[in-house]
Design a protein around this motif. Structure first.
Motif, PDB file in Angstrom:
ATOM      1  N   ALA A  79       0.843  -1.208   0.000  1.00  0.00           N
ATOM      2  CA  ALA A  79       0.000   0.000   0.000  1.00  0.00           C
ATOM      3  C   ALA A  79       0.872   1.250   0.000  1.00  0.00           C
ATOM      4  O   ALA A  79       0.563   2.240  -0.679  1.00  0.00           O
ATOM      5  CB  ALA A  79      -0.923  -0.001   1.221  1.00  0.00           C
ATOM      6  N   GLY A  80       1.979   1.202   0.756  1.00  0.00           N
ATOM      7  CA  GLY A  80       2.913   2.326   0.782  1.00  0.00           C
ATOM      8  C   GLY A  80       3.534   2.578  -0.576  1.00  0.00           C
ATOM      9  O   GLY A  80       3.717   3.730  -0.989  1.00  0.00           O
ATOM     10  N   ILE A  81       3.867   1.503  -1.283  1.00  0.00           N
ATOM     11  CA  ILE A  81       4.447   1.642  -2.623  1.00  0.00           C
ATOM     12  C   ILE A  81       3.457   2.321  -3.561  1.00  0.00           C
ATOM     13  O   ILE A  81       3.805   3.250  -4.304  1.00  0.00           O
ATOM     14  CB  ILE A  81       4.865   0.262  -3.176  1.00  0.00           C
ATOM     15  CG1 ILE A  81       6.070  -0.276  -2.402  1.00  0.00           C
ATOM     16  CG2 ILE A  81       5.191   0.364  -4.669  1.00  0.00           C
ATOM     17  CD1 ILE A  81       6.438  -1.716  -2.738  1.00  0.00           C
ATOM     18  N   HIS A  82       2.205   1.885  -3.529  1.00  0.00           N
ATOM     19  CA  HIS A  82       1.203   2.485  -4.418  1.00  0.00           C
ATOM     20  C   HIS A  82       0.926   3.946  -4.041  1.00  0.00           C
ATOM     21  O   HIS A  82       0.661   4.776  -4.922  1.00  0.00           O
ATOM     22  CB  HIS A  82      -0.085   1.660  -4.397  1.00  0.00           C
ATOM     23  CG  HIS A  82       0.035   0.354  -5.117  1.00  0.00           C
ATOM     24  ND1 HIS A  82       0.271   0.279  -6.474  1.00  0.00           N
ATOM     25  CD2 HIS A  82      -0.015  -0.936  -4.683  1.00  0.00           C
ATOM     26  CE1 HIS A  82       0.348  -0.986  -6.851  1.00  0.00           C
ATOM     27  NE2 HIS A  82       0.176  -1.745  -5.788  1.00  0.00           N
ATOM     28  N   GLN A  83       1.015   4.253  -2.751  1.00  0.00           N
ATOM     29  CA  GLN A  83       0.855   5.649  -2.342  1.00  0.00           C
ATOM     30  C   GLN A  83       2.011   6.495  -2.867  1.00  0.00           C
ATOM     31  O   GLN A  83       1.812   7.623  -3.328  1.00  0.00           O
ATOM     32  CB  GLN A  83       0.769   5.753  -0.818  1.00  0.00           C
ATOM     33  CG  GLN A  83       0.348   7.138  -0.325  1.00  0.00           C
ATOM     34  CD  GLN A  83       0.197   7.186   1.174  1.00  0.00           C
ATOM     35  OE1 GLN A  83       1.177   7.049   1.902  1.00  0.00           O
ATOM     36  NE2 GLN A  83      -1.020   7.383   1.657  1.00  0.00           N
ATOM     37  N   LEU A  84       3.211   5.937  -2.826  1.00  0.00           N
ATOM     38  CA  LEU A  84       4.372   6.646  -3.378  1.00  0.00           C
ATOM     39  C   LEU A  84       4.189   6.931  -4.863  1.00  0.00           C
ATOM     40  O   LEU A  84       4.518   8.020  -5.345  1.00  0.00           O
ATOM     41  CB  LEU A  84       5.641   5.811  -3.186  1.00  0.00           C
ATOM     42  CG  LEU A  84       6.386   5.920  -1.868  1.00  0.00           C
ATOM     43  CD1 LEU A  84       7.556   4.957  -1.857  1.00  0.00           C
ATOM     44  CD2 LEU A  84       6.884   7.344  -1.658  1.00  0.00           C
ATOM     45  N   LEU A 127      13.203  -2.143   5.075  1.00  0.00           N
ATOM     46  CA  LEU A 127      13.989  -2.307   3.853  1.00  0.00           C
ATOM     47  C   LEU A 127      13.144  -1.996   2.622  1.00  0.00           C
ATOM     48  O   LEU A 127      13.613  -1.318   1.693  1.00  0.00           O
ATOM     49  CB  LEU A 127      14.548  -3.728   3.753  1.00  0.00           C
ATOM     50  CG  LEU A 127      15.501  -3.971   2.575  1.00  0.00           C
ATOM     51  CD1 LEU A 127      16.648  -4.891   2.961  1.00  0.00           C
ATOM     52  CD2 LEU A 127      14.760  -4.560   1.368  1.00  0.00           C
ATOM     53  N   VAL A 128      11.909  -2.452   2.618  1.00  0.00           N
ATOM     54  CA  VAL A 128      11.029  -2.185   1.470  1.00  0.00           C
ATOM     55  C   VAL A 128      10.711  -0.693   1.380  1.00  0.00           C
ATOM     56  O   VAL A 128      10.773  -0.087   0.302  1.00  0.00           O
ATOM     57  CB  VAL A 128       9.722  -2.999   1.580  1.00  0.00           C
ATOM     58  CG1 VAL A 128       8.833  -2.728   0.358  1.00  0.00           C
ATOM     59  CG2 VAL A 128      10.023  -4.482   1.692  1.00  0.00           C
ATOM     60  N   GLN A 129      10.382  -0.088   2.512  1.00  0.00           N
ATOM     61  CA  GLN A 129      10.035   1.332   2.520  1.00  0.00           C
ATOM     62  C   GLN A 129      11.209   2.190   2.055  1.00  0.00           C
ATOM     63  O   GLN A 129      11.054   3.097   1.222  1.00  0.00           O
ATOM     64  CB  GLN A 129       9.607   1.755   3.927  1.00  0.00           C
ATOM     65  CG  GLN A 129       8.307   1.132   4.386  1.00  0.00           C
ATOM     66  CD  GLN A 129       8.037   1.367   5.861  1.00  0.00           C
ATOM     67  OE1 GLN A 129       8.878   1.898   6.587  1.00  0.00           O
ATOM     68  NE2 GLN A 129       6.862   0.974   6.315  1.00  0.00           N
ATOM     69  N   VAL A 382      11.978   7.071   5.264  1.00  0.00           N
ATOM     70  CA  VAL A 382      13.295   6.463   5.363  1.00  0.00           C
ATOM     71  C   VAL A 382      13.774   6.507   6.811  1.00  0.00           C
ATOM     72  O   VAL A 382      14.714   5.832   7.199  1.00  0.00           O
ATOM     73  CB  VAL A 382      14.293   7.171   4.419  1.00  0.00           C
ATOM     74  CG1 VAL A 382      14.680   8.535   4.938  1.00  0.00           C
ATOM     75  CG2 VAL A 382      15.529   6.315   4.177  1.00  0.00           C
ATOM     76  N   GLY A 383      13.104   7.292   7.627  1.00  0.00           N
ATOM     77  CA  GLY A 383      13.452   7.419   9.042  1.00  0.00           C
ATOM     78  C   GLY A 383      12.831   8.686   9.600  1.00  0.00           C
ATOM     79  O   GLY A 383      12.163   9.440   8.889  1.00  0.00           O
ATOM     80  N   ILE A 384      13.047   8.908  10.880  1.00  0.00           N
ATOM     81  CA  ILE A 384      12.592  10.129  11.538  1.00  0.00           C
ATOM     82  C   ILE A 384      13.816  10.969  11.842  1.00  0.00           C
ATOM     83  O   ILE A 384      14.795  10.478  12.404  1.00  0.00           O
ATOM     84  CB  ILE A 384      11.863   9.823  12.864  1.00  0.00           C
ATOM     85  CG1 ILE A 384      10.629   8.943  12.625  1.00  0.00           C
ATOM     86  CG2 ILE A 384      11.485  11.106  13.576  1.00  0.00           C
ATOM     87  CD1 ILE A 384       9.395   9.658  12.200  1.00  0.00           C
ATOM     88  N   SER A 385      13.764  12.233  11.484  1.00  0.00           N
ATOM     89  CA  SER A 385      14.887  13.127  11.755  1.00  0.00           C
ATOM     90  C   SER A 385      14.503  14.127  12.841  1.00  0.00           C
ATOM     91  O   SER A 385      13.458  14.771  12.754  1.00  0.00           O
ATOM     92  CB  SER A 385      15.301  13.877  10.492  1.00  0.00           C
ATOM     93  OG  SER A 385      16.274  14.864  10.792  1.00  0.00           O
ATOM     94  N   THR A 386      15.364  14.255  13.849  1.00  0.00           N
ATOM     95  CA  THR A 386      15.162  15.286  14.869  1.00  0.00           C
ATOM     96  C   THR A 386      16.097  16.464  14.637  1.00  0.00           C
ATOM     97  O   THR A 386      16.195  17.363  15.453  1.00  0.00           O
ATOM     98  CB  THR A 386      15.390  14.706  16.282  1.00  0.00           C
ATOM     99  OG1 THR A 386      16.664  14.065  16.332  1.00  0.00           O
ATOM    100  CG2 THR A 386      14.316  13.697  16.625  1.00  0.00           C
ATOM    101  N   SER A 387      16.784  16.440  13.506  1.00  0.00           N
ATOM    102  CA  SER A 387      17.647  17.556  13.129  1.00  0.00           C
ATOM    103  C   SER A 387      16.794  18.742  12.699  1.00  0.00           C
ATOM    104  O   SER A 387      15.645  18.577  12.285  1.00  0.00           O
ATOM    105  CB  SER A 387      18.572  17.131  11.985  1.00  0.00           C
ATOM    106  OG  SER A 387      19.272  18.238  11.460  1.00  0.00           O
ATOM    107  N   LYS A 388      17.355  19.944  12.770  1.00  0.00           N
ATOM    108  CA  LYS A 388      16.642  21.126  12.288  1.00  0.00           C
ATOM    109  C   LYS A 388      17.101  21.515  10.891  1.00  0.00           C
ATOM    110  O   LYS A 388      16.575  22.457  10.300  1.00  0.00           O
ATOM    111  CB  LYS A 388      16.867  22.300  13.243  1.00  0.00           C
ATOM    112  CG  LYS A 388      16.276  22.087  14.628  1.00  0.00           C
ATOM    113  CD  LYS A 388      16.402  23.344  15.455  1.00  0.00           C
ATOM    114  CE  LYS A 388      15.852  23.131  16.848  1.00  0.00           C
ATOM    115  NZ  LYS A 388      15.914  24.361  17.661  1.00  0.00           N
ATOM    116  N   ILE A 389      18.096  20.816  10.373  1.00  0.00           N
ATOM    117  CA  ILE A 389      18.658  21.165   9.075  1.00  0.00           C
ATOM    118  C   ILE A 389      18.227  20.134   8.039  1.00  0.00           C
ATOM    119  O   ILE A 389      18.245  18.939   8.287  1.00  0.00           O
ATOM    120  CB  ILE A 389      20.198  21.236   9.153  1.00  0.00           C
ATOM    121  CG1 ILE A 389      20.617  22.334  10.133  1.00  0.00           C
ATOM    122  CG2 ILE A 389      20.812  21.510   7.784  1.00  0.00           C
ATOM    123  CD1 ILE A 389      22.091  22.398  10.394  1.00  0.00           C
TER     124      ILE A 389
END
Length: 430
Positions: A79-84, A127-129, A382-389
């Motif tokens: 479902a994620g692939i089709h949403q992409l 890995l798929v995401q 691909v992940g969660i970023s807590t960076s501000k940049i």
């Protein structure tokens, strides 16, 4: 495998991948989804090997939950692939179009980052995401998953890689590394890898950051808070907290710390403790919290604030606060800047919380578990970023592109402007 040599190959084909058309990238993803469905039984058989090995080796329950890849997980990633596929092309978007002078036109255009190394936890769906996001955004991934999912990751990678080759992508456009020592080799590939995204413990992420010259994006801990305000709907607060704790306990966006306004603590804490007990959750409270509990029937432990941490288990910490500002200050000081939520019917309190909490995700009257690329409509993350940049929060397609400036002229030279023969007139074009 000599990692640097293999990474050099993927670096060489990255410009070709970046130039692949939107239509071709979408066709490749459709083929990936088809092949995953066709080979479902083979995938599940390989995943059983990983699950059996985990049981034999006494792997923690939190990790086992992540490494399990069943029909529901397969359905979700497809479902994620089709949403992409349904999302607009992230490449080639013009974000600035400016005429500097007659026949001298500047544009800023989005483009892929290039080669991205992703080191992630024992989650086959990750890995798929990750692969799908890189395909859609024209990037070349170097993938290193957790050793607990060796068999599942291997077959998933083979299916995806062969599908994109079948769709016309160049050989060497993706790379999988499996050995732990290959991580250190990957960290030395500056100049060949454009970005590293580590996903794992705080200690692991810090190790990556301290041992490479490659730019690193990501987050370490997932210490998420929920603040129950004095104007909260208490039944709503219980429902939100239970969901944020148990819906997927091992996720980085599960709640770990509760802040409860002192004015509602006497009524709310027993309600909360009852609901947590019904769901097998142990309440780790400071003394002012546990003093309100039933010594015989509630499941709890008295701790100090120094003991608050990321549990990734059926436990949650709690303390009282005297105001919204105290909650904000506590979160900004002790949180991981991941995702934090306020439960309140007071719009002014909510607005203050949303403005002042310095986190990638700040919520009002909803579960922290919404911090997810799929739930944001990104298709995946691909992940969660807590960076501000660059990128912050769930990193989807937009977080995997950068930009370049393109300047088109007609024999223009800087000296004409430096000597006053010509002048810039800077006109933005609609």
């Amino acid at each position: 495998m000599v990692v640097k040599d293999e990474v050099a190959k993927i670096h060489g084909v990255a410009p070709m991948v970046a130039a692949i058309s939107n239509e071709k990238r979408c066709e490749a993803l459709k083929l990936v989804a088809t092949r995953l469905e066709e080979k479902a039984d083979e995938i599940f058989a390989e995943n059983k090997k990983d699950l059996d090995a985990a049981a034999e080796n006494g792997v923690a329950d939190a990790i086992v939950k992540r490494l399990k890849f069943n029909e529901a997980k397969l359905k979700d990633v497809i479902a994620g692939i089709h949403q992409l596929i349904s999302l607009s092309d992230p490449i080639g978007k013009v974000t600035l179009d400016r005429e500097l002078d007659k026949d001298l036109r500047l544009t800023r255009v989005t483009c892929p980052i290039g080669v991205i190394g992703i080191i992630f936890e024992a989650r086959p769906d990750a890995l798929v995401q990750i692969s799908s996001l890189c395909i859609r955004s024209g990037n070349c991934p170097v993938l290193k998953g957790g050793k607990e999912t060796t068999y599942t990751n291997r077959i998933l990678f083979d299916i995806i890689y062969n599908a994109v080759l079948e769709a016309g992508f160049p050989e060497g456009c993706m790379l999988q590394v499996e050995q732990h020592n290959e991580i250190d080799e990957l960290l030395k590939c500056e100049g060949l890898v454009d970005l590293l995204i580590p996903r794992g413990s705080n200690k692991f992420v810090q190790y990556i950051m301290n041992n490479t010259r490659i730019p690193v994006m990501g987050h370490a801990d997932g210490i998420c808070h929920i603040y129950v305000d004095k104007a909260a709907d208490l039944s709503k607060a219980v429902s939100i907290i239970v969901d944020a704790k148990i819906q997927y306990t091992a996720a980085c966006n599960a709640v770990e710390t509760l802040l409860i306004h002192k004015d509602v603590a006497q009524e709310f804490v027993p309600m909360l403790a009852k609901a947590l007990k019904e769901n097998g959750v142990k309440l780790m409270g400071t003394k002012e919290i546990t003093d309100l509990l039933d010594k015989e029937n509630d499941i709890y432990e008295t701790i100090s604030e120094d003991d608050f941490k990321e549990y990734l288990a059926l436990m949650v910490s709690a303390k009282t606060v005297e105001s919204v500002d105290e909650a904000v200050n506590f979160i900004n000081k002790h949180g991981s800047h991941h995702t934090d939520s306020i439960v309140t019917e007071d719009e002014a309190a909510a607005a203050r919380f949303l403005q002042l909490v310095d986190s990638a995700g700040v919520y009002h009257n909803c579960s922290t578990r919404f911090a997810d690329g799929f739930r944001y409509g990104f298709g995946a993350e691909v992940g969660i970023s807590t960076s501000k940049i660059h990128a912050r929060g769930p990193v989807g397609l937009e977080g995997l592109v950068t930009y370049k400036y393109m300047l088109r002229g007609n024999g223009h030279i800087v000296d004409d402007y430096a000597t006053g023969k010509k002048e810039f007139h800077f006109k933005d074009i609609d």
